[in-house]
Design an enzyme around this catalytic site. Structure first.
Site, PDB file in Angstrom:
ATOM      1  NE  ARG A  15      -2.111  -1.415   3.547  1.00 46.60           N
ATOM      2  CZ  ARG A  15      -2.505  -1.121   4.779  1.00 46.60           C
ATOM      3  NH1 ARG A  15      -3.667  -0.548   4.955  1.00 46.60           N
ATOM      4  NH2 ARG A  15      -1.759  -1.410   5.819  1.00 46.60           N
ATOM      5  CB  ILE A 437     -23.515   3.615  11.055  1.00 44.03           C
ATOM      6  CG1 ILE A 437     -24.432   4.707  10.487  1.00 44.03           C
ATOM      7  CG2 ILE A 437     -23.595   2.386  10.174  1.00 44.03           C
ATOM      8  CD1 ILE A 437     -25.920   4.405  10.552  1.00 44.03           C
ATOM      9  CD  GLU A 490     -18.707  -1.489  13.971  1.00 42.06           C
ATOM     10  OE1 GLU A 490     -17.924  -1.658  13.029  1.00 42.06           O
ATOM     11  OE2 GLU A 490     -19.920  -1.261  13.818  1.00 42.06           O
ATOM     12  CG  ASP A 605     -23.893  -2.847   9.675  1.00 37.69           C
ATOM     13  OD1 ASP A 605     -24.870  -2.120   9.905  1.00 37.69           O
ATOM     14  OD2 ASP A 605     -22.830  -2.815  10.335  1.00 37.69           O
ATOM     15  CG  HIS A 700     -16.806   8.032   2.815  1.00 40.15           C
ATOM     16  ND1 HIS A 700     -18.111   7.624   2.823  1.00 40.15           N
ATOM     17  CD2 HIS A 700     -16.063   6.923   2.933  1.00 40.15           C
ATOM     18  CE1 HIS A 700     -18.147   6.313   2.926  1.00 40.15           C
ATOM     19  NE2 HIS A 700     -16.919   5.860   3.001  1.00 40.15           N
TER      20      HIS A 700
HETATM   21  C1  LIG Z   1     -17.930   0.338   4.575  1.00 43.15           C
HETATM   22  N1  LIG Z   1     -16.984  -0.085   3.591  1.00 43.15           N
HETATM   23  C2  LIG Z   1     -16.369  -1.303   3.599  1.00 43.15           C
HETATM   24  C3  LIG Z   1     -16.234  -1.997   2.377  1.00 43.15           C
HETATM   25  N2  LIG Z   1     -15.657  -3.200   2.339  1.00 43.15           N
HETATM   26  C4  LIG Z   1     -15.225  -3.762   3.473  1.00 43.15           C
HETATM   27  N3  LIG Z   1     -14.674  -4.969   3.424  1.00 43.15           N
HETATM   28  N4  LIG Z   1     -15.298  -3.125   4.663  1.00 43.15           N
HETATM   29  C5  LIG Z   1     -15.873  -1.908   4.768  1.00 43.15           C
HETATM   30  O1  LIG Z   1     -15.924  -1.349   5.868  1.00 43.15           O
HETATM   31  N5  LIG Z   1     -16.701  -1.439   1.247  1.00 43.15           N
HETATM   32  C6  LIG Z   1     -17.415  -0.209   1.250  1.00 43.15           C
HETATM   33  C7  LIG Z   1     -16.972   0.658   2.338  1.00 43.15           C
HETATM   34  C8  LIG Z   1     -15.588   1.091   2.066  1.00 43.15           C
HETATM   35  N6  LIG Z   1     -15.113   1.742   3.171  1.00 43.15           N
HETATM   36  C9  LIG Z   1     -13.930   1.543   3.788  1.00 43.15           C
HETATM   37  C10 LIG Z   1     -13.676   2.399   4.841  1.00 43.15           C
HETATM   38  C11 LIG Z   1     -12.472   2.301   5.508  1.00 43.15           C
HETATM   39  C12 LIG Z   1     -11.550   1.361   5.119  1.00 43.15           C
HETATM   40  C13 LIG Z   1     -10.288   1.363   5.859  1.00 43.15           C
HETATM   41  O2  LIG Z   1     -10.107   2.175   6.723  1.00 43.15           O
HETATM   42  N7  LIG Z   1      -9.345   0.499   5.541  1.00 43.15           N
HETATM   43  C14 LIG Z   1      -8.085   0.546   6.229  1.00 43.15           C
HETATM   44  C15 LIG Z   1      -7.523  -0.833   6.434  1.00 43.15           C
HETATM   45  C16 LIG Z   1      -8.382  -1.597   7.363  1.00 43.15           C
HETATM   46  C17 LIG Z   1      -7.615  -2.515   8.271  1.00 43.15           C
HETATM   47  O3  LIG Z   1      -7.821  -3.686   8.238  1.00 43.15           O
HETATM   48  N8  LIG Z   1      -6.745  -1.997   9.093  1.00 43.15           N
HETATM   49  C18 LIG Z   1      -6.038  -2.747  10.123  1.00 43.15           C
HETATM   50  C19 LIG Z   1      -4.616  -2.345  10.167  1.00 43.15           C
HETATM   51  C20 LIG Z   1      -3.926  -2.936   9.107  1.00 43.15           C
HETATM   52  C21 LIG Z   1      -2.668  -2.171   8.936  1.00 43.15           C
HETATM   53  O4  LIG Z   1      -2.705  -1.099   8.372  1.00 43.15           O
HETATM   54  N9  LIG Z   1      -1.592  -2.680   9.469  1.00 43.15           N
HETATM   55  C22 LIG Z   1      -0.342  -2.036   9.321  1.00 43.15           C
HETATM   56  C23 LIG Z   1       0.432  -2.146  10.595  1.00 43.15           C
HETATM   57  C24 LIG Z   1      -0.311  -1.434  11.682  1.00 43.15           C
HETATM   58  C25 LIG Z   1       0.631  -1.028  12.794  1.00 43.15           C
HETATM   59  O5  LIG Z   1       1.575  -1.747  13.079  1.00 43.15           O
HETATM   60  O6  LIG Z   1       0.370   0.041  13.342  1.00 43.15           O
HETATM   61  C26 LIG Z   1       0.361  -2.708   8.180  1.00 43.15           C
HETATM   62  O7  LIG Z   1      -0.006  -3.832   7.844  1.00 43.15           O
HETATM   63  O8  LIG Z   1       1.197  -2.060   7.583  1.00 43.15           O
HETATM   64  C27 LIG Z   1      -6.549  -2.348  11.471  1.00 43.15           C
HETATM   65  O9  LIG Z   1      -7.360  -1.432  11.509  1.00 43.15           O
HETATM   66  O10 LIG Z   1      -6.131  -2.976  12.462  1.00 43.15           O
HETATM   67  C28 LIG Z   1      -7.121   1.359   5.416  1.00 43.15           C
HETATM   68  O11 LIG Z   1      -6.267   1.940   6.071  1.00 43.15           O
HETATM   69  O12 LIG Z   1      -7.216   1.399   4.183  1.00 43.15           O
HETATM   70  C29 LIG Z   1     -11.795   0.520   4.078  1.00 43.15           C
HETATM   71  C30 LIG Z   1     -13.010   0.601   3.390  1.00 43.15           C
HETATM   72  N1  LIG Z   2     -21.187  -0.940  11.361  1.00 48.39           N
HETATM   73  C1  LIG Z   2     -20.280  -0.550  10.314  1.00 48.39           C
HETATM   74  C2  LIG Z   2     -21.025  -0.327   9.033  1.00 48.39           C
HETATM   75  C3  LIG Z   2     -20.218   0.223   7.919  1.00 48.39           C
HETATM   76  S1  LIG Z   2     -20.987   0.057   6.399  1.00 48.39           S
HETATM   77  C4  LIG Z   2     -19.549   0.701  10.727  1.00 48.39           C
HETATM   78  O1  LIG Z   2     -20.115   1.465  11.485  1.00 48.39           O
HETATM   79  O2  LIG Z   2     -18.423   0.922  10.282  1.00 48.39           O
HETATM   80 ZN   LIG Z   3     -21.944   2.020   5.778  1.00 45.64          ZN
END
Ligand SMILES: CN1c2c(nc(N)[nH]c2=O)NC[C@@H]1CNc1ccc(C(=O)N[C@@H](CCC(=O)N[C@@H](CCC(=O)N[C@@H](CCC(=O)O)C(=O)O)C(=O)O)C(=O)O)cc1
Ligand SMILES: N[C@@H](CCS)C(=O)O
Ligand SMILES: [Zn+2]
Length: 761
Positions: A15, A437, A490, A605, A700
């Site tokens: 990423r 939510i 959450e 959800d 967002h």
């Molecule tokens: C509601 N939405 C979602 C969708 N799809 C999903 N599967 N889930 C959803 O919630 N589709 C429609 C929408 C899209 N919206 C979103 C909103 C936010 C995110 C998001 O914030 N994604 C994060 C990654 C999520 C995650 O799993 N994070 C982990 C941490 C992982 C990480 O970054 N680790 C680091 C090390 C961390 C450290 O050491 O400090 C690494 O690996 O490098 C967590 O939270 O624990 C994002 O940042 O993109 C996605 C969709």
């Molecule tokens: N319960 C979830 C829904 C996202 S679509 C949240 O609050 O993130």
């Molecule tokens: Zn939502």
């Protein structure tokens, strides 16, 4: 025979793009550092495709946020409210994310995928201001001395997905009209045909050999008029283009009106042969033009399963009966950005059997090369034994239960009105109950503690204490804000699907399998490789702890079966509905446990409910029926007094409102802010008479909504919906926001609810 690809992931294996763009937003790096780093990331991915032996390498398939937004800004499609931002990059990000004084452009699902694009708003002085494909082509040529195939969203799809805005007198909101429904559709197609012609002419003048125009909208059920308009648009767009090969690429489904669109005045057509057999049946029935190239999509861009290479080779051979071998270019069947970059980091992490079943974007490049070499150099393809491996993951007991429930009537017996009265008598909520939510800000600290726990740097006890302290803080905050129905926040969930998958049997998790969802946000879709079951309660501990801290109701918070399925990678050799039922049965046990523990409201959800809707109308009813049933099956054991909520975001409800009603949730919370309340129209038309939580502001965007904006959306809802059924909430979870803006926004929201309560009691 040649190979090509499109849509190779942009976000980077680790990423990298996410990290630099977010650093720029935080002011940690300068604009030129961002652009320099982004170019380096892009050049590396282009090199990778080249080094994998792909013959025709794409360009202009990289983006800092979204490729539809890139296309819009190429043509100066910039809403009036952003025009005062002078710097083009700041303007670009403001359109995507909003600025202090301008609401972000709407964002919505890209076809039936978990990718979201920024919706172009067609208005103002539209003209070609930046030929991005040309710039990208030149940059790569300059740096790598490589001829590439620029890729761009085609004119039909671009206009089809756009919206036409009309500002209402005296309102801060606007009415939107989806392009195809608007009288302006034809006008804009003509207009853009001309602009695309300018783009193509400039490419041709530069000596570019081939360009790809993506037209996924050509797989939708188009009317005869739309098909004629598509043909007319292309006739105009390619006028004078005789030295540049134009390829129209379609994907996600079979080409609509094949016999007509196959004759588009272009050099080549790309067809998806993976999603189903319809494109091939059409070739057999109508033939394929002798003078055209076929870009044959033979490996999936959206499923992570290894291609059965022998079967694919058989298929390719059968194409030779209709199309000369030299006119065939092998390719992916849908953009590769729905897949993680590489399987390599997963070796040693996932089981060997599972690794043998999987193929991500890099492995797709390898598959294409092998298939080509099979035909051009006669190399043998390997024996893969894929079905043998899959058969090891069966759970006969679960399969039996699914067959039983598939033949049962599912759902709650007491009608909504009766249930809702009983529920509200117990809950004693005011008019316009306020809630959120589910998720609250996922700060660096929360993510770090989760990561520390995962890596074994802290103990389970320490981790659980931390989560408890977060829950306690957020309960206190919600009470202070005077919200009516609370959530636990959450904090223990990385992602709403990943979290449940980790607790269920039959799911596997990648270490690094990131896929872009929108902008810089990524998800790691779980892989459902086996039959699903729930060995232990999944949410009980956190929810009951949260409820123990307050007298206000705390919502149990689950992700629904259809969403867990649609946001996971799932098997293709088992009916999709059977997997949904398996997940529903697992959630059903959780719902029973939550109710037993005294939880009075359970939110299930389903934000991906609409997303799974098949693109072709003839396939939609079947999906909707089983999806509704899976949702109902997940909770139909509850008593009348237990209130079931659901939540959906960033979906268009018009075509499916009847089925949303059939889901029979007591309350559904929906997004209503980015689409400026437009979505509520669907509920009005249908006379929707269950509870509705109006998503009054866009989560967002970092922007804090003003009270008047919130109030206007609620007032709009009041025009359509009985006041006793209206709830007030943000339009989705707050996990991507900071605490400061969250508190300010919720304060404004509660204040509006109180004001309207007073006025309308
Ligand atoms: C509601 N939405 C979602 C969708 N799809 C999903 N599967 N889930 C959803 O919630 N589709 C429609 C929408 C899209 N919206 C979103 C909103 C936010 C995110 C998001 O914030 N994604 C994060 C990654 C999520 C995650 O799993 N994070 C982990 C941490 C992982 C990480 O970054 N680790 C680091 C090390 C961390 C450290 O050491 O400090 C690494 O690996 O490098 C967590 O939270 O624990 C994002 O940042 O993109 C996605 C969709
Ligand atoms: N319960 C979830 C829904 C996202 S679509 C949240 O609050 O993130
Ligand atoms: Zn939502």
């Amino acid at each position: 025979m040649k190979t090509t690809v499109y849509g190779y992931p942009k976000i980077g294996e680790n990423r990298e793009l996410k990290k630099v763009v977010e650093s720029y937003w935080k002011g940690e790096i300068t604009k030129s550092q961002l652009l320099e780093k982004a170019q380096e990331i892009n050049l590396n991915r282009v090199k990778k495709v080249l080094e994998a032996g792909i013959d025709i390498v794409p360009s202009n398939d990289f983006s800092l946020y979204d490729f539809v937004l890139d296309t819009a800004t190429m043509f100066n499609v910039i809403p009036e409210r952003f025009k005062k931002i002078e710097d083009s990059l700041d303007l670009y990000f403001a359109m995507a994310r909003g600025s202090d004084d301008a609401i972000a452009c709407e964002m919505t699902k890209w076809f039936d995928t978990n990718y979201h694009y920024v919706v172009p708003e067609l208005a103002g002085d539209i003209k070609l201001v930046k030929n991005r494909p040309l710039e990208s082509y030149k940059k790569i040529k300059e740096n790598l001395s490589l001829e590439t195939k620029p890729v761009i969203v085609g004119p039909f799809t671009f206009v089809y997905l756009s919206k036409v805005y009309r500002r209402q007198e005296g309102s801060i909101l606007m009415e939107m009209v989806k392009a195809p429904e608007s009288e302006k559709f034809e006008y804009f197609l003509d207009y853009f045909a001309d602009l695309y012609n300018q783009v193509l002419r400039q490419l041709q003048d530069e000596g570019v050999k081939v360009v790809q125009l993506d037209e996924p909208a050509f797989v939708l059920d188009l009317s005869d008029k739309e098909v004629d308009l598509a043909l007319r648009t292309y006739q105009k767009a390619v006028e004078g283009i005789d030295k540049l090969d134009v390829i129209v690429q379609t994907y996600y489904e079979s080409l609509s009106s094949y016999e007509k669109l196959i004759n588009l005045p272009v050099k080549g057509i790309g067809l998806d042969f993976v999603s189903n057999t319809e494109n091939f049946e059409n070739i057999k029935r109508y033939g394929f033009p002798k003078d055209k190239l076929l870009v044959a999509g033979v490996v999936s861009g959206r499923d992570p399963w290894k291609t059965d290479l022998k079967q694919a080779a058989e298929f390719i051979k059968s194409l030779f009966d209709y199309i000369p071998q030299e006119n065939i270019i092998l390719s992916n069947a849908s953009p590769l950005f729905h897949l993680p970059v590489s399987l390599k980091p997963e070796v040693g992490h996932l089981s060997e059997d599972l690794i043998n079943l999987l193929s991500f974007a890099d492995e797709r490049l390898e598959e294409l090369k092998l298939l080509k070499q099979h035909f051009t150099e006669g190399i043998d393809l390997p024996d893969q034994n894929l079905q043998n491996i899959r058969d090891r993951y069966k759970n006969e007991e679960v399969r039996k239960l699914v067959s039983f429930y598939k033949n049962q009537e599912v759902g709650r017996k007491t009608p909504f009105k009766e249930r809702y009265k009983k529920q509200m008598d117990i809950l004693k909520l005011p008019l316009f109950p306020t809630t959120t939510i589910g998720s609250f800000p996922q700060t660096q600290e929360v993510r770090k503690v989760r990561a520390d726990y995962k890596a074994g740097r802290i103990t389970e006890k320490e981790y659980k204490e931390f989560i408890k302290s977060q829950i306690a803080n957020v309960i206190k905050l919600q009470e202070e804000l005077d919200l009516d129905v609370l959530v636990h926040g959450e904090f223990e969930r990385t992602d709403m699907v990943e979290f449940f998958g980790e607790k269920l049997e039959g799911f596997a998790f990648t270490k690094n399998g990131w896929v872009q969802s929108y902008g810089t946000r990524c998800v790691r879709p779980p892989i459902i490789y086996g039959d699903v079951s729930r060995p232990n309660p999944m949410t009980l501990e956190e929810i009951t702890y949260a409820q123990s801290l307050t007298n206000r109701p705390v919502k149990g918070m689950l992700t629904g079966p259809v969403t867990i399925l649609n946001w996971s990678f799932y098997r293709k050799d088992i009916p999709k509905e059977d997997i949904a039922y398996q997940i529903a049965l697992a959630l059903r046990q959780e719902v029973i446990d939550l109710e037993k523990a005294g939880i009075k409201i359970i939110q299930i959800d389903e934000p991906a409910f609409r997303e799974g809707l098949p693109l072709k109308k003839s396939k939609q009813e079947h999906y909707l029926n089983w999806a509704v049933n899976a949702f109902k099956l997940s909770h139909d054991t509850v008593k009348d007094e237990t209130q079931i909520h659901t939540h959906m975001c960033y979906s268009e409800f018009n075509e499916i409102i009847e089925y949303i009603y059939k889901m029979d949730a007591d309350v559904i919370s929906i997004e209503a802010s980015r689409s400026k309340g437009e979505i509520l129209g669907a509920f009005e038309k249908f006379n929707y008479d269950h509870g509705i939580g109006i998503g009054v502001y866009d989560i967002h965007s970092p922007r804090v909504p003003r009270e008047e904006e919130i109030e206007e959306i609620v007032r709009r809802a009041l025009r359509y919906i009985d006041k006793n059924l209206i709830w007030i909430n943000p339009d989705c979870g707050l996990k991507t926001r900071d605490w400061d803006e969250t508190v300010k926004s919720l304060k404004n929201m509660v204040s509006v609810a109180k004001k309207l309560r007073e006025e309308l009691k």
